[in-house]
Design an enzyme around this catalytic site. Sequence first.
Site, PDB file in Angstrom:
ATOM      1  N   LYS A 184     -10.444  23.760   8.547  1.00 16.33           N
ATOM      2  CA  LYS A 184      -9.068  23.247   8.623  1.00 16.33           C
ATOM      3  C   LYS A 184      -8.601  23.010  10.053  1.00 16.33           C
ATOM      4  O   LYS A 184      -7.742  22.167  10.292  1.00 16.33           O
ATOM      5  CB  LYS A 184      -8.088  24.202   7.924  1.00 16.33           C
ATOM      6  CG  LYS A 184      -8.187  24.111   6.410  1.00 16.33           C
ATOM      7  CD  LYS A 184      -6.958  24.664   5.729  1.00 16.33           C
ATOM      8  CE  LYS A 184      -7.037  24.444   4.232  1.00 16.33           C
ATOM      9  NZ  LYS A 184      -5.991  25.096   3.495  1.00 16.33           N
ATOM     10  N   LYS A 202     -15.632  19.018  -1.931  1.00 12.08           N
ATOM     11  CA  LYS A 202     -14.816  19.546  -3.040  1.00 12.08           C
ATOM     12  C   LYS A 202     -13.573  18.671  -3.259  1.00 12.08           C
ATOM     13  O   LYS A 202     -13.082  18.033  -2.320  1.00 12.08           O
ATOM     14  CB  LYS A 202     -14.449  21.012  -2.801  1.00 12.08           C
ATOM     15  CG  LYS A 202     -13.381  21.222  -1.780  1.00 12.08           C
ATOM     16  CD  LYS A 202     -12.859  22.659  -1.787  1.00 12.08           C
ATOM     17  CE  LYS A 202     -11.782  22.719  -0.710  1.00 12.08           C
ATOM     18  NZ  LYS A 202     -11.137  23.961  -0.502  1.00 12.08           N
ATOM     19  N   LYS A 209      -6.426  18.580  -2.300  1.00 13.90           N
ATOM     20  CA  LYS A 209      -5.183  17.825  -2.137  1.00 13.90           C
ATOM     21  C   LYS A 209      -5.120  17.174  -0.766  1.00 13.90           C
ATOM     22  O   LYS A 209      -4.321  16.286  -0.542  1.00 13.90           O
ATOM     23  CB  LYS A 209      -3.927  18.662  -2.389  1.00 13.90           C
ATOM     24  CG  LYS A 209      -4.071  20.139  -2.268  1.00 13.90           C
ATOM     25  CD  LYS A 209      -2.843  20.884  -2.799  1.00 13.90           C
ATOM     26  CE  LYS A 209      -3.186  22.358  -2.977  1.00 13.90           C
ATOM     27  NZ  LYS A 209      -2.312  23.110  -3.776  1.00 13.90           N
TER      28      LYS A 209
HETATM   29  P1  TYM Z   1      -5.132  26.573  -2.901  1.00 14.67           P
HETATM   30  O1  TYM Z   1      -3.689  26.327  -3.010  1.00 14.67           O
HETATM   31  O2  TYM Z   1      -5.924  25.721  -1.955  1.00 14.67           O
HETATM   32  O3  TYM Z   1      -5.831  26.460  -4.308  1.00 14.67           O
HETATM   33  C1  TYM Z   1      -5.344  27.158  -5.466  1.00 14.67           C
HETATM   34  C2  TYM Z   1      -6.506  27.563  -6.353  1.00 14.67           C
HETATM   35  O4  TYM Z   1      -7.274  26.419  -6.755  1.00 14.67           O
HETATM   36  C3  TYM Z   1      -8.647  26.641  -6.472  1.00 14.67           C
HETATM   37  N1  TYM Z   1      -9.286  25.359  -6.139  1.00 14.67           N
HETATM   38  C4  TYM Z   1     -10.425  24.908  -6.685  1.00 14.67           C
HETATM   39  N2  TYM Z   1     -11.233  25.429  -7.622  1.00 14.67           N
HETATM   40  C5  TYM Z   1     -12.308  24.696  -7.991  1.00 14.67           C
HETATM   41  N3  TYM Z   1     -12.618  23.462  -7.469  1.00 14.67           N
HETATM   42  C6  TYM Z   1     -11.834  22.911  -6.522  1.00 14.67           C
HETATM   43  N4  TYM Z   1     -12.125  21.713  -6.028  1.00 14.67           N
HETATM   44  C7  TYM Z   1     -10.680  23.632  -6.087  1.00 14.67           C
HETATM   45  N5  TYM Z   1      -9.688  23.381  -5.188  1.00 14.67           N
HETATM   46  C8  TYM Z   1      -8.847  24.441  -5.227  1.00 14.67           C
HETATM   47  C9  TYM Z   1      -8.645  27.579  -5.276  1.00 14.67           C
HETATM   48  O5  TYM Z   1      -9.869  28.276  -5.149  1.00 14.67           O
HETATM   49  C10 TYM Z   1      -7.499  28.501  -5.626  1.00 14.67           C
HETATM   50  O6  TYM Z   1      -7.921  29.493  -6.537  1.00 14.67           O
HETATM   51  N6  TYM Z   1      -5.239  30.591   0.101  1.00 14.67           N
HETATM   52  C11 TYM Z   1      -5.084  30.147  -1.271  1.00 14.67           C
HETATM   53  C12 TYM Z   1      -3.796  30.589  -1.910  1.00 14.67           C
HETATM   54  C13 TYM Z   1      -3.603  32.060  -1.883  1.00 14.67           C
HETATM   55  C14 TYM Z   1      -4.252  33.024  -2.685  1.00 14.67           C
HETATM   56  C15 TYM Z   1      -3.725  34.278  -2.277  1.00 14.67           C
HETATM   57  C16 TYM Z   1      -5.199  32.958  -3.699  1.00 14.67           C
HETATM   58  C17 TYM Z   1      -2.758  32.720  -1.061  1.00 14.67           C
HETATM   59  N7  TYM Z   1      -2.832  34.062  -1.304  1.00 14.67           N
HETATM   60  C18 TYM Z   1      -4.147  35.455  -2.861  1.00 14.67           C
HETATM   61  C19 TYM Z   1      -5.605  34.147  -4.282  1.00 14.67           C
HETATM   62  C20 TYM Z   1      -5.093  35.390  -3.870  1.00 14.67           C
HETATM   63  C21 TYM Z   1      -5.120  28.637  -1.296  1.00 14.67           C
HETATM   64  O7  TYM Z   1      -4.874  27.993  -0.296  1.00 14.67           O
HETATM   65  O8  TYM Z   1      -5.402  28.103  -2.542  1.00 14.67           O
END
Ligand code: TYM
Length: 331
Positions: free
Chosen positions: A110, A194, A197
């Site tokens: 990132k 992957k 967004k």
């Molecule tokens: P974020 O907002 O990027 O994504 C949310 C969830 O979606 C999953 N995900 C995917 N799974 C499969 N294939 C993909 N292409 C894909 N893109 C996204 C992510 O793995 C996630 O589960 N840092 C985290 C948010 C967060 C969090 C936490 C998660 C903050 N605190 C504590 C778990 C526990 C994030 O940016 O996810």
Amino acid sequence: MRVVSGIQPTGDLHLGNLLGAILRWVRMQEEAECLFFLADLHAITVYNDPTKLRANIREMAAALLASGVDPAKSTLFAHSQVPEHAELQWILGCTARIGWLNRMTQFKAKSGKNKETASVGLYTYPVLQAADVMLYNATHVPVGDDQKQHIELARDIAMKFNNDYGVELFTAPEPFIGGGAAARVMSLRDGNEKMSKSAESDMTRINLTDDDDTIAQKVRKAKTDPEPLPETAKGLEARPEAKNLVGILAAIEDRSVDAVLAEHAGKGFGDFKPVLADALVGLLSPLRARLEEFRRDPAELDRILDAGAARARELAIPTVAAAKKAVGLSR
Ligand code: TYM
């Protein structure tokens, strides 16, 4: 068993989020105590227009509710509304090691080439993520594969904290990753990237807000190869785009890739793509209709988030008090 997970309230909910996390959260609500949150503090690690962020917080809450997160069964909130997340983050930041954060691949990706100009928040946010789950003593953290390293960091922090201060305060959380394509849904334009967004082209992803025609068009234009589908999953190994599309259908139908191939082996993508498009429309169009309903009532969304934050605080306050006591910050 306590389930905790979060999602950043930025952009549209896409198929990767749904298959990798949200639809699995929805299933887990039936089996365990669950807390799900909008990681809005994470969203500001890169500049986000404040007006848009405010709108996105409600929009993501509506999207989660439309996808089946049920506030009668789960606690749903925005983590900025529970100040204990930030407070515990500071304490845990003193346990986490710089070398551990330096290994985080998501920061490397990132921050790009110019690490000096990335925000400090972007660098330390895995510590906040550790606080997010440790605050509630999560046992299971359902996430996609891209978050595995962050949850493993949380495990290391939990164990070091307990060890340093001679307490049994924190549970070491387990990353709970889905099988097959659900672990990692790939871009429709490049089977090695992957779905995300942040990708520039909207044609790389399927959004919860896409209408049926858009979904069909995106599937039609998805990158593929000219070979027919093989008999078994092994035959997809060197074909990332084909593997992704078959995997998506398997995840939607909740069956194995081999089971999907047993039905579709020998077909070319001209025949397979319409089947996939129908399955996606079948999954997404009812959710989209519900999203419209939730959007119409912002006051109700706020009420749900406020009630969720109040409930989360009840659990979070004693954890922070115990952490302060353990490190010697309270009498
Ligand atoms: P974020 O907002 O990027 O994504 C949310 C969830 O979606 C999953 N995900 C995917 N799974 C499969 N294939 C993909 N292409 C894909 N893109 C996204 C992510 O793995 C996630 O589960 N840092 C985290 C948010 C967060 C969090 C936490 C998660 C903050 N605190 C504590 C778990 C526990 C994030 O940016 O996810």
